[in-house]
Design a protein around this motif. Structure first.
Motif, short mmCIF file in Angstrom:
data_model
loop_
_atom_site.label_atom_id
_atom_site.label_comp_id
_atom_site.label_asym_id
_atom_site.label_seq_id
_atom_site.Cartn_x
_atom_site.Cartn_y
_atom_site.Cartn_z
N ILE A 206 35.74 40.21 49.79
CA ILE A 206 36.20 38.55 49.51
C ILE A 206 35.52 38.48 48.08
CG2 ILE A 206 36.03 35.90 49.69
CD1 ILE A 206 36.01 36.78 52.76
N LEU A 207 36.17 38.33 46.99
CA LEU A 207 35.82 38.02 45.74
C LEU A 207 35.71 36.31 45.73
CD1 LEU A 207 37.31 40.54 43.39
CD2 LEU A 207 34.96 40.83 44.63
N ASP A 208 34.21 35.73 45.46
CA ASP A 208 34.24 34.73 45.44
C ASP A 208 34.06 33.78 44.18
OD1 ASP A 208 33.96 32.18 47.24
OD2 ASP A 208 31.84 32.14 46.39
N ASP A 209 34.63 32.66 43.96
CA ASP A 209 34.39 31.72 42.73
C ASP A 209 34.95 32.48 41.53
OD1 ASP A 209 33.68 29.59 41.49
OD2 ASP A 209 31.43 29.76 41.54
N ALA A 210 35.84 33.26 41.56
CA ALA A 210 36.77 33.85 40.34
C ALA A 210 36.97 32.90 39.40
CB ALA A 210 37.68 34.96 40.75
N GLN A 211 36.78 33.36 38.11
CA GLN A 211 37.18 31.98 37.03
C GLN A 211 38.58 32.55 36.53
OE1 GLN A 211 34.87 29.58 36.18
NE2 GLN A 211 37.01 28.77 35.61
N LEU A 212 39.49 32.19 37.32
CA LEU A 212 40.87 32.49 37.05
C LEU A 212 41.63 31.00 36.88
CD1 LEU A 212 41.74 35.51 39.57
CD2 LEU A 212 41.15 35.54 37.19
N GLU A 213 41.96 30.79 35.65
CA GLU A 213 42.58 29.42 35.49
C GLU A 213 43.74 29.56 34.43
OE1 GLU A 213 41.27 24.96 33.69
OE2 GLU A 213 39.57 26.27 34.63
N VAL A 214 44.85 29.08 34.84
CA VAL A 214 45.66 29.07 33.83
C VAL A 214 45.90 27.76 33.09
CG1 VAL A 214 48.56 29.19 33.75
CG2 VAL A 214 47.11 30.85 35.22
N ALA A 215 46.21 27.97 31.74
CA ALA A 215 46.60 26.58 31.01
C ALA A 215 47.65 26.99 30.15
CB ALA A 215 45.31 26.18 30.31
N GLN A 216 48.27 25.73 29.64
CA GLN A 216 49.38 25.96 28.65
C GLN A 216 48.63 25.73 27.38
OE1 GLN A 216 52.67 23.14 28.69
NE2 GLN A 216 53.55 24.10 26.83
N ASN B 164 39.28 26.96 43.77
CA ASN B 164 39.71 27.08 45.15
C ASN B 164 40.94 27.33 45.67
OD1 ASN B 164 38.21 26.80 47.73
ND2 ASN B 164 38.80 24.66 48.26
N VAL B 165 41.60 28.16 44.67
CA VAL B 165 42.70 28.93 45.21
C VAL B 165 42.58 30.00 45.81
CG1 VAL B 165 45.05 29.85 44.12
CG2 VAL B 165 44.20 27.64 43.17
N LEU B 166 43.16 30.26 47.00
CA LEU B 166 42.66 31.62 47.86
C LEU B 166 44.14 32.38 47.72
CD1 LEU B 166 41.08 33.07 49.60
CD2 LEU B 166 42.17 31.71 51.49
N PHE B 167 43.85 33.73 47.47
CA PHE B 167 45.20 34.59 47.47
C PHE B 167 44.55 36.03 47.91
CE2 PHE B 167 43.73 35.09 43.02
CZ PHE B 167 43.64 36.20 42.65
N SER B 168 45.61 36.53 48.85
CA SER B 168 45.27 37.89 49.22
C SER B 168 45.95 39.11 48.47
CB SER B 168 45.83 38.08 50.59
OG SER B 168 47.22 38.07 50.65
N ILE B 169 45.17 40.11 48.55
CA ILE B 169 45.75 41.52 47.86
C ILE B 169 45.98 42.48 48.72
CG2 ILE B 169 45.44 42.95 45.79
CD1 ILE B 169 43.77 41.01 44.40
N ASN B 170 47.24 42.88 48.72
CA ASN B 170 47.59 44.21 49.57
C ASN B 170 46.66 45.51 49.17
OD1 ASN B 170 48.60 46.59 50.59
ND2 ASN B 170 50.51 45.62 51.03
N PRO B 171 45.73 45.92 49.92
CA PRO B 171 44.98 46.93 49.32
C PRO B 171 45.85 48.31 48.77
CG PRO B 171 44.10 46.51 51.58
CD PRO B 171 45.74 45.52 51.34
N LYS B 172 46.98 48.35 49.02
CA LYS B 172 47.72 49.37 48.53
C LYS B 172 48.12 49.16 46.98
CE LYS B 172 49.54 51.02 52.88
NZ LYS B 172 50.76 51.12 53.90
N THR B 173 47.96 47.90 46.61
CA THR B 173 48.43 47.49 45.23
C THR B 173 47.65 48.38 44.04
OG1 THR B 173 48.76 45.06 46.15
CG2 THR B 173 48.44 45.48 43.70
N ARG B 174 48.37 48.66 43.13
CA ARG B 174 47.80 49.18 42.05
C ARG B 174 47.84 48.30 40.87
NH1 ARG B 174 48.65 52.20 37.08
NH2 ARG B 174 47.27 53.99 36.92
#
Length: 230
Positions: free
Chosen positions: A28-38, A98-108
């Motif tokens: 689990i990667l916690d508190d990642a600074q991933l923010e989208v803006a226009q 506080n957006v949570l997402f999962s990543i398939n371990p097979k993802t490249r």
């Protein structure tokens, strides 16, 4: 119904799948600074290099906007021999918003930060990323908290330079019960401490502050040595 007509799968299905997996590692990667803006006419993933003026204009500290930390951490997880041997069972990211997402371990994932940023914009807007050659979802936004997706009998371990318990990671991993999955929570930020009061213990694995990517490398290397993965 979410954007694009896509819906995250029922939480119960993911829970049951994880509970039946047995030996393995979950990150689990916690508190990642991933923010989208226009910015101008386009939506962009904010970073300290390209958007410093925009961030200051909106009273935000540019130094905190480091999506490259999450990118490098994911590359270390997904590129590891441990993952290629099928021992990483799940990967989750919780953003600063506080957006949570999962990543398939097979993802490249993309190798460059520019392409990774474009992928994150797509994910956070459409809520899922499908494989180009099939219907499988490689990444998907899911409903939190992340603890709903963890195996019931797993060991939950957090990492912090400020933790009171100092361990040598190879010795710690060697002593872990292989019959139960283990969850590692690593901060994906420039400065701070993970927000995971549900962990069983917090560890300090070096007398020096470590980057998220290097901390993950130490963990994966320790398991590769333990399970003879070369």
């Amino acid at each position: 119904m979410v954007a694009g007509g896509l819906q995250p799968p029922p939480m119960e299905e993911e829970e049951e799948a994880l509970r039946s997996q047995g030996r393995g590692v979950i990150f689990i990667l916690d508190d990642a600074q991933l923010e989208v803006a226009q910015v101008g006419k386009t939506y962009q993933l904010l970073n300290c290099d390209d958007h410093a003026t925009y961030l200051r204009k909106h009273n935000k500290d540019p130094a905190l906007y480091r999506p490259d930390i999450c990118h490098q951490a994911l590359l270390n997880i997904l590129d590891s021999p441990l993952n290629k041997a099928g021992k990483i069972k799940a990967v989750y990211v919780r953003t600063h918003k506080n957006v949570l997402f999962s990543i398939n371990p097979k993802t490249r994932i993309p190798r460059t930060i520019k392409r990774f940023s474009g992928l994150m914009v797509q994910l956070l807007q459409k809520l899922s990323i499908r494989a180009t050659n099939g219907p499988d979802k490689l990444m998907k936004v899911i409903k939190g908290p992340v603890t709903k997706y963890l195996p019931l009998d797993c060991k939950r371990v957090g990492f912090s330079f400020a933790a009171a318990k100092h361990v040598a990671i190879h010795e710690y991993v060697a002593a872990i019960d292989d019959d139960k999955p283990v969850v590692f929570v690593v901060g994906a930020f420039a400065h701070g401490r993970i927000d995971a009061p549900w962990v069983d213990e917090e560890l300090n694995v070096s007398e020096y502050p470590l980057s998220a990517a290097y901390c993950i490398s130490r963990i994966t290397n320790a398991f590769e040595m333990k399970w003879n993965i070369v």
